[in-house]
Design a protein around this motif. Structure first.
Motif, PDB file in Angstrom:
ATOM      1  N   LYS A 188       2.761   8.485  -6.640  1.00 25.58           N
ATOM      2  CA  LYS A 188       2.965   9.046  -5.292  1.00 25.58           C
ATOM      3  C   LYS A 188       4.318   8.659  -4.712  1.00 25.58           C
ATOM      4  CE  LYS A 188      -1.905   9.408  -4.208  1.00 25.58           C
ATOM      5  NZ  LYS A 188      -2.990   8.432  -4.139  1.00 25.58           N
TER       6      LYS A 188
ATOM      7  N   SER B 162       5.501   5.549  -3.696  1.00 24.55           N
ATOM      8  CA  SER B 162       5.714   4.382  -2.821  1.00 24.55           C
ATOM      9  C   SER B 162       6.174   3.182  -3.645  1.00 24.55           C
ATOM     10  CB  SER B 162       4.447   4.035  -2.031  1.00 24.55           C
ATOM     11  OG  SER B 162       3.394   3.736  -2.903  1.00 24.55           O
TER      12      SER B 162
ATOM     13  N   PRO C 199      -1.199   4.875  -9.447  1.00 24.76           N
ATOM     14  CA  PRO C 199      -1.156   5.943  -8.441  1.00 24.76           C
ATOM     15  C   PRO C 199      -0.022   5.751  -7.415  1.00 24.76           C
ATOM     16  CG  PRO C 199      -3.412   5.199  -8.789  1.00 24.76           C
ATOM     17  CD  PRO C 199      -2.542   4.268  -9.567  1.00 24.76           C
ATOM     18  N   LEU C 200       0.337   4.490  -7.141  1.00 25.05           N
ATOM     19  CA  LEU C 200       1.425   4.241  -6.167  1.00 25.05           C
ATOM     20  C   LEU C 200       2.771   4.653  -6.760  1.00 25.05           C
ATOM     21  CD1 LEU C 200       0.125   0.780  -4.901  1.00 25.05           C
ATOM     22  CD2 LEU C 200       0.092   2.941  -3.634  1.00 25.05           C
TER      23      LEU C 200
ATOM     24  N   GLY D 173       0.797  -1.222   0.000  1.00 19.84           N
ATOM     25  CA  GLY D 173       0.000   0.000   0.000  1.00 19.84           C
ATOM     26  C   GLY D 173       0.831   1.274   0.000  1.00 19.84           C
ATOM     27  N   ALA D 174       0.111   2.388   0.113  1.00 21.99           N
ATOM     28  CA  ALA D 174       0.747   3.707  -0.015  1.00 21.99           C
ATOM     29  C   ALA D 174       1.727   4.006   1.108  1.00 21.99           C
ATOM     30  CB  ALA D 174      -0.335   4.778  -0.086  1.00 21.99           C
ATOM     31  N   GLU D 175       1.559   3.339   2.257  1.00 24.30           N
ATOM     32  CA  GLU D 175       2.468   3.590   3.401  1.00 24.30           C
ATOM     33  C   GLU D 175       3.733   2.747   3.291  1.00 24.30           C
ATOM     34  OE1 GLU D 175       1.610   6.043   5.354  1.00 24.30           O
ATOM     35  OE2 GLU D 175      -0.203   6.126   4.119  1.00 24.30           O
TER      36      GLU D 175
ATOM     37  N   ARG E 267       6.871   0.683   0.827  1.00 23.76           N
ATOM     38  CA  ARG E 267       7.873   1.135  -0.166  1.00 23.76           C
ATOM     39  C   ARG E 267       8.308  -0.071  -0.979  1.00 23.76           C
ATOM     40  NH1 ARG E 267       9.941   3.213  -3.547  1.00 23.76           N
ATOM     41  NH2 ARG E 267      10.917   5.231  -3.790  1.00 23.76           N
TER      42      ARG E 267
END
Ligand code: SAH
Length: 282
Positions: free
Chosen positions: A191, A193, A187-188, A158-160, A162
């Motif tokens: 953004k 990540s 989108p990742l 997820g976005a949190e 790496r």
């Protein structure tokens, strides 16, 4: 260590076959001018569950992808809800060359003497690494090729989290970025990540180390020390090791830094090598 009943079942299935054919069922190196899909024709001659899966493939786009995942579940390859969701969300068709059988359970050539692994190998590696791909965790994908598995990792953490993919063929990295951009993992990437880089994966990628999960998508003659160093205590690496005969190794770094390794299954991957060696200097 988490046991994996699915893979045990596979082990039994393949024990009955000569090792030459076992290996041919997985990702294979195809040199220029070599017989195309030799692995496919020899393998299907056995009418294995995987060859039956090829006949089951239906539809294109998300329908074909969904059917592929359903078949992997039906044949007991995917036993995890999360892995199933992620593979269903990320359309394999966006990652393979136009006109190839995106949803058949077979490796496919992607150019530069490389292949995208068969869906059952992607599923197997996701299952082996699932505990280390929890939201917020860090993962390194060495030999990221099409970016498909790197994209799956990114959806898992997820976005949190790496996720870093490294491949030494610049054209493949460019292609993988374009593939990911078209997909739900786009989108990742945007953004930050998820990132995909050109580099010698045998050196890992220090910038975001240590990693909870390291996957190597090409066979190493021995486990690179840099990758062991970049594995977090408590982390896990999945790496094919060997030259002609290869084994998929599961390497766990314990909290005290000691290493435990076991063999999951016999495989056949393209070699983890230098760029010149892979491309023949082209
Ligand atoms: N897992 C990917 C690709 C598997 S093919 C997929 O399924 O799409 C193996 C990949 O490893 C190829 O893309 C090849 O270019 C890459 N590779 C081989 N040796 C490498 C090295 N030393 N450093 C980085 N990438 C390497």
């Amino acid at each position: 260590m988490r046991s994996c009943p699915t893979l045990a079942a596979y082990g039994r299935l393949y024990c009955a076959l000569p090792r030459r054919f076992v290996s041919l069922s997985f990702t294979s190196l195809r040199r220029h001018n070599s017989a195309p899909f030799l692995n496919f024709s020899l393998f299907t001659a056995f009418r294995s569950p995987f060859s039956r899966m090829e006949q089951f493939q239906t539809g294109t786009g998300s329908t074909g992808n969904k059917a592929m995942v359903e078949n992997l579940k039906r044949f007991g390859v995917i036993s995890s809800k999360k892995v199933s969701e992620v593979m269903e969300a990320l359309d394999r068709g966006l990652f393979v060359p136009v006109g190839s059988s995106a949803y058949a359970d077979t490796p496919l050539p992607i150019g530069y003497n490389a292949t995208i692994s068969a869906p059952h190998m992607h599923a197997t590696c996701l299952l082996l690494l699932e505990d280390k791909l929890q939201p917020g965790m860090r993962a390194l994908d060495v030999g990221s090729g099409t970016g498909y598995l790197t994209g799956c990792f990114a959806l898992m953490v997820g976005a949190e989290g790496r996720v870093v993919g490294v491949d030494h063929i610049p054209e493949l990295v460019d292609m993988s970025i374009k593939n990911v951009e078209k997909s739900v993992a786009g989108p990742l990437l945007q953004k930050g990540s998820l990132s995909l880089h050109v580099g010698d994966g045998r050196k890992g990628w220090k910038e975001f180390a240590p990693y909870d999960a390291i996957h190597v998508g090409a066979a190493a003659s021995e486990v690179p020390q840099a990758l062991l160093d970049q594995l977090k205590p408590g982390g896990r690496m999945v790496i094919p090791v060997g030259t002609y005969f290869q084994e998929l190794k599961v390497i766990d770094k314990c909290e005290d830094g000691s290493i435990k390794a076991r063999t999951e299954t016999s495989v056949r991957y393209v070699p983890l090598t230098s760029r010149d060696e892979q491309t023949g200097g082209f």
